[in-house]
Design a protein around this motif. Structure first.
Motif, PDB file in Angstrom:
ATOM      1  N   LEU A   1       0.832  -1.212   0.000  1.00 29.63           N
ATOM      2  CA  LEU A   1       0.000   0.000   0.000  1.00 29.63           C
ATOM      3  C   LEU A   1       0.865   1.259   0.000  1.00 29.63           C
ATOM      4  N   THR A   2       1.949   1.231   0.771  1.00 34.47           N
ATOM      5  CA  THR A   2       2.847   2.389   0.805  1.00 34.47           C
ATOM      6  C   THR A   2       3.499   2.594  -0.563  1.00 34.47           C
TER       7      THR A   2
ATOM      8  N   LYS B   1       0.900   4.083  -2.916  1.00 35.47           N
ATOM      9  CA  LYS B   1       0.657   5.504  -2.636  1.00 35.47           C
ATOM     10  C   LYS B   1       1.819   6.370  -3.099  1.00 35.47           C
ATOM     11  N   ARG B   2       3.041   5.910  -2.899  1.00 34.47           N
ATOM     12  CA  ARG B   2       4.207   6.697  -3.334  1.00 34.47           C
ATOM     13  C   ARG B   2       4.242   6.865  -4.847  1.00 34.47           C
TER      14      ARG B   2
ATOM     15  N   ARG C   1       1.704   6.756  -6.985  1.00 35.76           N
ATOM     16  CA  ARG C   1       0.631   7.641  -7.458  1.00 35.76           C
ATOM     17  C   ARG C   1       0.932   9.092  -7.096  1.00 35.76           C
ATOM     18  N   LYS C   2       1.497   9.294  -5.916  1.00 29.28           N
ATOM     19  CA  LYS C   2       1.839  10.648  -5.495  1.00 29.28           C
ATOM     20  C   LYS C   2       2.908  11.238  -6.422  1.00 29.28           C
TER      21      LYS C   2
ATOM     22  N   GLU D   1      -8.933   0.094   0.457  1.00 34.97           N
ATOM     23  CA  GLU D   1      -7.872   1.080   0.644  1.00 34.97           C
ATOM     24  C   GLU D   1      -6.966   1.142  -0.588  1.00 34.97           C
TER      25      GLU D   1
ATOM     26  N   ALA E   1      -6.398   4.174  -3.133  1.00 35.51           N
ATOM     27  CA  ALA E   1      -5.032   4.702  -3.267  1.00 35.51           C
ATOM     28  C   ALA E   1      -4.573   4.720  -4.726  1.00 35.51           C
TER      29      ALA E   1
END
Ligand code: CA
Length: 221
Positions: free
Chosen positions: A60-61, A64-65, A67-68, A89, A93
């Motif tokens: 998940l991290t 998220k990284r 996509r960010k 989630e 994300a």
């Protein structure tokens, strides 16, 4: 088409790799979240299959990284069965699809094909361009309805250009999507590959834009 598989389980990773390779894809695999994140961040892939339960950095991290940082690659997440909250989630994300373990590898391959064609804006698993058609389920190219035998590399070239039809694709982009990262390439490798495909599909099947690259389905020069 090159796919990144981030999965720490060797057995599952090997099963995914062989199924995707049989479907005509190149596969790069990483076994932990940190290495997977780095490659997805620094290289171009056509799709990413990301296990959420990963050592070093959890999936998940990683997601998220990416996509960010603006990584727009289609991503399918793999989750443990029953973890519906994890799936929610993951989708929130930025995951495009998910599969719960255990899954049938056939389903993973079909969903990967669907991700790729949606990303390229094609509704059907068969992409047609004039008299040439690409059947992504059967890993086959036909001209005027007759199958044209292609090597895996030739197929990948046609598949990439047909998924991106109407666009000029430069040599660096083709190199990145058609070869594994550690491949030693002759400087004219793409040129030779294009020539071989033209011999089989017709000279005008792939258009050259000198100094820019190659394309299928381009308008007249
Ligand atoms: Ca895992």
């Amino acid at each position: 088409m090159r796919i990144l598989v981030v999965e720490d389980d060797d057995g599952i990773a090997a099963t995914i790799r062989s199924a995707l390779e049989l479907a005509g894809f190149l596969v790069e695999r990483e076994a932990n979240g940190e290495n997977g994140w780095f490659r997805g961040d620094s290289e171009a892939f056509d799709a990413i299959i990301l296990d959420l339960g990963l050592p070093v950095l959890d999936g998940l991290t990683v997601l998220k990284r990416w996509r960010k940082a603006g990584v727009a690659t289609p991503i399918m997440i793999l989750t443990a069965r029953g973890n519906w909250d994890e799936r929610v989630e993951g989708i929130d994300a930025g995951a495009d699809d998910y599969l719960a373990k255990p899954f049938r590898v056939e389903e993973l391959v079909a969903r990967t094909r669907a991700l790729l064609r949606r990303a390229a804006g094609h509704p059907s698993p068969i992409i047609e361009l004039g008299e040439i058609s690409l059947d992504t389920r059967q890993v086959r190219v036909a001209k005027s309805g007759l199958p044209v035998p292609l090597s895996p590399q030739e197929y990948r070239l046609v598949s990439y250009l047909m998924h991106h039809r109407g666009r000029v694709v430069g040599q660096p982009e083709l190199t990145e999507h058609l070869y594994l990262q550690d491949t030693e390439l002759d400087s004219n490798a793409i040129e030779v590959l294009v020539r071989r495909v033209r011999q089989k599909l017709g000279t005008d099947a792939i258009v050259t834009r000198r100094g820019f690259g190659y394309g299928m389905g381009l308008g007249p020069e």
